[in-house]
Design an enzyme around this catalytic site. Structure first.
Site, PDB file in Angstrom:
ATOM      1  CG  ASP A 133      -1.999   0.827   1.092  1.00  0.00           C
ATOM      2  OD1 ASP A 133      -2.035   2.267   0.738  1.00  0.00           O
ATOM      3  OD2 ASP A 133      -3.197   0.331   1.416  1.00  0.00           O
ATOM      4  CG  ASP A 172      -4.073   0.416  -2.080  1.00  0.00           C
ATOM      5  OD1 ASP A 172      -5.463   0.139  -2.030  1.00  0.00           O
ATOM      6  OD2 ASP A 172      -3.642   1.537  -2.102  1.00  0.00           O
ATOM      7  CG  MET A 213      -7.260   3.262  -5.948  1.00  0.00           C
ATOM      8  SD  MET A 213      -7.387   2.901  -7.985  1.00  0.00           S
ATOM      9  CE  MET A 213      -7.083   5.068  -8.262  1.00  0.00           C
ATOM     10  CG  ASP A 239      17.311 -50.432 -26.087  1.00  0.00           C
ATOM     11  OD1 ASP A 239      17.700 -51.080 -25.428  1.00  0.00           O
ATOM     12  OD2 ASP A 239      17.664 -49.324 -26.316  1.00  0.00           O
ATOM     13  CD  GLU A 264      22.076 -59.548 -19.934  1.00  0.00           C
ATOM     14  OE1 GLU A 264      23.156 -60.287 -20.095  1.00  0.00           O
ATOM     15  OE2 GLU A 264      22.264 -58.317 -19.836  1.00  0.00           O
TER      16      GLU A 264
END
Length: 454
Positions: free
Chosen positions: A9, A53, A55, A343, A369
């Site tokens: 403020d 605030d 303003m 993979d 594995e």
């Protein structure tokens, strides 16, 4: 509940007044005199809540709030706008700028602290999710703007006044699908059915709206569901009680359609942010126990579950058996087809393991594995039978390696049943010895372990 609150403020008297009130309630307070200082203080101090605030010279509260919500380091901090402006356009503009609430001066202390506690409780939950998250995943979530709603949401309106409920439903954002209920029992059931927001009319004379809110918060299925409560103007006791019960926001009658839309959007954006955090946390937990290549559990997780199963077995529970499977000549597969081909084999092997074992069996990639399978409630004969089925499944058809290639694969398996008082390490060692025997005997075979006493 103590917390750190940033008061912003440009009027020193207002700052001192709010600071005194907050400190009297044992809050830690830091202050800023304008929007620029507020943003820097928020980054540095990381407060739990900001009272802002509107303003102010230089940069007003609306722009300050927008910048706070655009900044990844501060967008998670709740912002309450405090101002003498009391027009509907001011409230809507504040909410649309990202504020979590909008209070008009003069502020009733009881209402202020109820709102503050409500927002702090929510932030505590979100902070817990954020702090549990991995740094990489959290960085990803925090870098995403909360933004506008971009997908369909579902809201449930519960009001004893059908006309009022229809007006509330008509004020929803365009992407919100609304279900209206005039009976709290059916309304509660609707809330349990994957709702994103619940609007409860506390002014309805036909049922106790506060009791309904309490039931929603007590139900595990709806505990995290945002609640927007409609109350009569000036009914401070109901507002405070609702917020203390866990209602996320309140709106006064007569309900302004624009304000309703803004508050609903705020709650839905916040829910989606919390949902993203929970999703990221679930994914992080899943990654912590899962092998990323095969999707099976990892070594750490299977070791923990094996210890649990054996502890139960040693205390008079069901038997437990263990399988260790090793893909035969896996190095040759890698040498011939490359690591990409290897993979493919590992993923295909994991798929067949999951397909061929019982639902309660736990499979993990133990390393390279090698795979470990824990079979709760299974004796040695059952474990050996499962091992033979898995061995036959692996050898029955070639593995797809992509690009039209395939490879024939076999597996050797050692199995063992836990004996009374045996440790997990001993069981693993016996199953591993059986595996090496299967390898020595020509591979593509199953061997059962000898007794631990042998």
């Amino acid at each position: 509940m103590s917390a750190r609150i940033l008061v912003v403020d440009d009027q020193p008297a207002n700052v001192r007044l709010l600071e005194a009130k907050l400190q009297a309630e044992y809050f830690d307070v830091c202050t800023a005199v304008d929007g620029f200082a507020a943003i820097e203080a928020a980054k540095l101090e990381q407060p739990d809540l900001i009272l802002l605030d509107v303003m102010m010279p230089g940069m007003d509260g609306y722009e300050t709030c927008r910048l706070l919500k655009d900044e990844p380091r501060t967008r998670h901090i709740p912002v309450v706008m405090v101002t003498a402006l009391d027009q509907r356009e001011d409230r809507i503009r504040g909410l649309e700028s990202g504020a979590d609430d909008f209070l008009t001066k003069p502020i009733d202390d009881v209402t202020l602290f109820a709102r503050v506690r409500s927002l702090l409780r929510l932030k505590t939950v979100l902070d817990e999710l954020r702090h549990r998250e991995s740094s990489d995943a959290l960085s990803y979530v925090m870098s995403e703007p909360i933004g506008d709603l971009d997908s369909v949401a579902r809201a449930v309106v519960i009001s004893g006044d059908p006309r009022a409920a229809t007006r509330y439903a008509a004020a929803m954002p365009a992407q919100v699908r609304t279900q209206v209920e005039t009976d709290p029992v059916t309304g509660l059931e609707a809330a349990r059915s994957n709702a994103d927001l619940l609007i409860v009319d506390l002014t309805s004379p036909g049922f106790d709206g506060l009791r309904l809110c309490a039931r929603i918060r007590a139900d595990a299925a709806t505990r995290q569901l945002p609640i927007l409560a409609v109350i009569n103007p000036g009914d401070t006791p109901s507002a405070v009680r609702a917020l203390d019960l866990g209602v996320n926001d309140i709106i006064h009658r007569p309900v302004d359609a624009g304000e309703m839309m803004a508050r609903v959007s705020t709650q839905l954006r916040r829910k989606r942010y919390a949902d993203r955090l929970r999703t990221q946390l679930d994914e992080s937990l899943e990654m912590a126990i899962t092998d990323p290549l095969t999707g099976l559990h990892n070594r750490r997780y299977i070791a923990s579950r094996l210890h649990q199963a054996m502890e139960s077995s040693n205390n008079g529970g069901a038997p437990v058996s263990l399988l260790i499977a090793d893909i035969d000549h896996f190095k040759s597969i890698n040498d011939r087809y490359g690591h990409e081909g290897g993979d493919y084999v590992l993923r295909g092997f994991a798929e067949r393991v999951q397909r061929d074992l019982r639902a309660l069996d736990l499979a993990a990639r133990y390393g390279g594995e090698e795979f470990v399978i824990v079979m709760p409630g299974a004796g040695l004969a059952e474990a050996r039978g499962a091992s033979e089925r898995l061995r036959a499944s692996i050898a029955s058809e070639p593995f797809d390696l992509g690009d039209g290639r395939s490879a024939c694969v076999t597996v050797s398996i050692g199995c063992a049943q836990a004996e009374d008082g045996e440790s997990a390490e001993s069981l693993l060692r016996r199953a591993d010895e059986a595996l090496y025997l299967a390898k020595d005997e020509g591979r593509n075979r199953v061997e059962a372990a000898h007794s631990a006493a042998a």
